[in-house]
Design a protein around this motif. Structure first.
Motif, mmCIF file in Angstrom:
data_model
loop_
_atom_site.group_PDB
_atom_site.id
_atom_site.type_symbol
_atom_site.label_atom_id
_atom_site.label_comp_id
_atom_site.label_asym_id
_atom_site.label_seq_id
_atom_site.Cartn_x
_atom_site.Cartn_y
_atom_site.Cartn_z
ATOM 1 N N HIS A 1 0.835 -1.203 0.000
ATOM 2 C CA HIS A 1 0.000 0.000 0.000
ATOM 3 C C HIS A 1 0.873 1.257 0.000
ATOM 4 N N LYS A 2 1.904 1.259 0.834
ATOM 5 C CA LYS A 2 2.807 2.407 0.897
ATOM 6 C C LYS A 2 3.537 2.584 -0.435
ATOM 7 N N GLN A 3 3.960 1.479 -1.043
ATOM 8 C CA GLN A 3 4.661 1.541 -2.328
ATOM 9 C C GLN A 3 3.733 2.104 -3.414
ATOM 10 N N ARG A 4 2.476 1.685 -3.416
ATOM 11 C CA ARG A 4 1.504 2.205 -4.384
ATOM 12 C C ARG A 4 1.325 3.712 -4.228
ATOM 13 N N GLN A 5 1.230 4.167 -2.984
ATOM 14 C CA GLN A 5 1.061 5.602 -2.735
ATOM 15 C C GLN A 5 2.274 6.383 -3.231
ATOM 16 N N THR A 6 3.458 5.860 -2.995
ATOM 17 C CA THR A 6 4.683 6.516 -3.441
ATOM 18 C C THR A 6 4.717 6.603 -4.958
ATOM 19 N N THR B 1 4.703 10.001 -7.418
ATOM 20 C CA THR B 1 5.696 10.208 -8.468
ATOM 21 C C THR B 1 5.025 10.392 -9.823
ATOM 22 N N ALA B 2 4.040 9.558 -10.108
ATOM 23 C CA ALA B 2 3.329 9.644 -11.386
ATOM 24 C C ALA B 2 2.618 10.986 -11.512
ATOM 25 N N GLU B 3 2.013 11.445 -10.452
ATOM 26 C CA GLU B 3 1.313 12.729 -10.488
ATOM 27 C C GLU B 3 2.277 13.872 -10.774
ATOM 28 N N SER B 4 3.432 13.857 -10.114
ATOM 29 C CA SER B 4 4.399 14.930 -10.357
ATOM 30 C C SER B 4 4.939 14.862 -11.782
ATOM 31 N N GLN C 1 2.434 16.356 -14.169
ATOM 32 C CA GLN C 1 2.446 17.813 -14.129
ATOM 33 C C GLN C 1 3.660 18.376 -14.846
ATOM 34 N N LYS C 2 4.810 17.716 -14.715
ATOM 35 C CA LYS C 2 6.040 18.218 -15.337
ATOM 36 C C LYS C 2 6.074 17.970 -16.835
ATOM 37 N N PHE C 3 5.722 16.757 -17.258
ATOM 38 C CA PHE C 3 5.956 16.346 -18.635
ATOM 39 C C PHE C 3 4.686 16.149 -19.454
ATOM 40 N N GLY C 4 3.540 16.172 -18.824
ATOM 41 C CA GLY C 4 2.307 15.896 -19.539
ATOM 42 C C GLY C 4 1.927 17.008 -20.499
ATOM 43 N N ARG C 5 1.271 16.631 -21.581
ATOM 44 C CA ARG C 5 0.803 17.611 -22.551
ATOM 45 C C ARG C 5 -0.679 17.369 -22.785
ATOM 46 N N THR C 6 -1.371 18.429 -23.102
ATOM 47 C CA THR C 6 -2.797 18.300 -23.355
ATOM 48 C C THR C 6 -3.010 17.701 -24.734
#
Length: 68
Positions: free
Chosen positions: A14-19, A23-26, A29-34
């Protein structure tokens, strides 16, 4: 005096999934494009390819050897 029993394997996962999710969310935000940005890039790339293809010159007409 009853304590909550915790399955350590599940807690660790569970902790690993949250981590990973943080990371995926950040990264999103950094690399995602619309979708609009991706479409604009695709259109721009297609336009440039079309322009380059339109300016290509045909090579000199060659005759097979022995046809002189």
């Amino acid at each position: 005096m009853s304590a909550e029993i915790v399955n350590l394997r599940q807690a660790r996962k569970h902790k690993q999934r949250q981590t990973r999710e943080k990371t995926a969310e950040s990264n999103r935000q950094k690399f995602g494009r619309t979708k609009a940005e991706r479409e604009a890039d695709r259109r721009r790339r297609d336009m440039h390819e079309k322009q380059v293809d339109g300016h290509k010159l045909d090579g000199p007409a060659t005759t097979p050897p022995g046809d002189n």
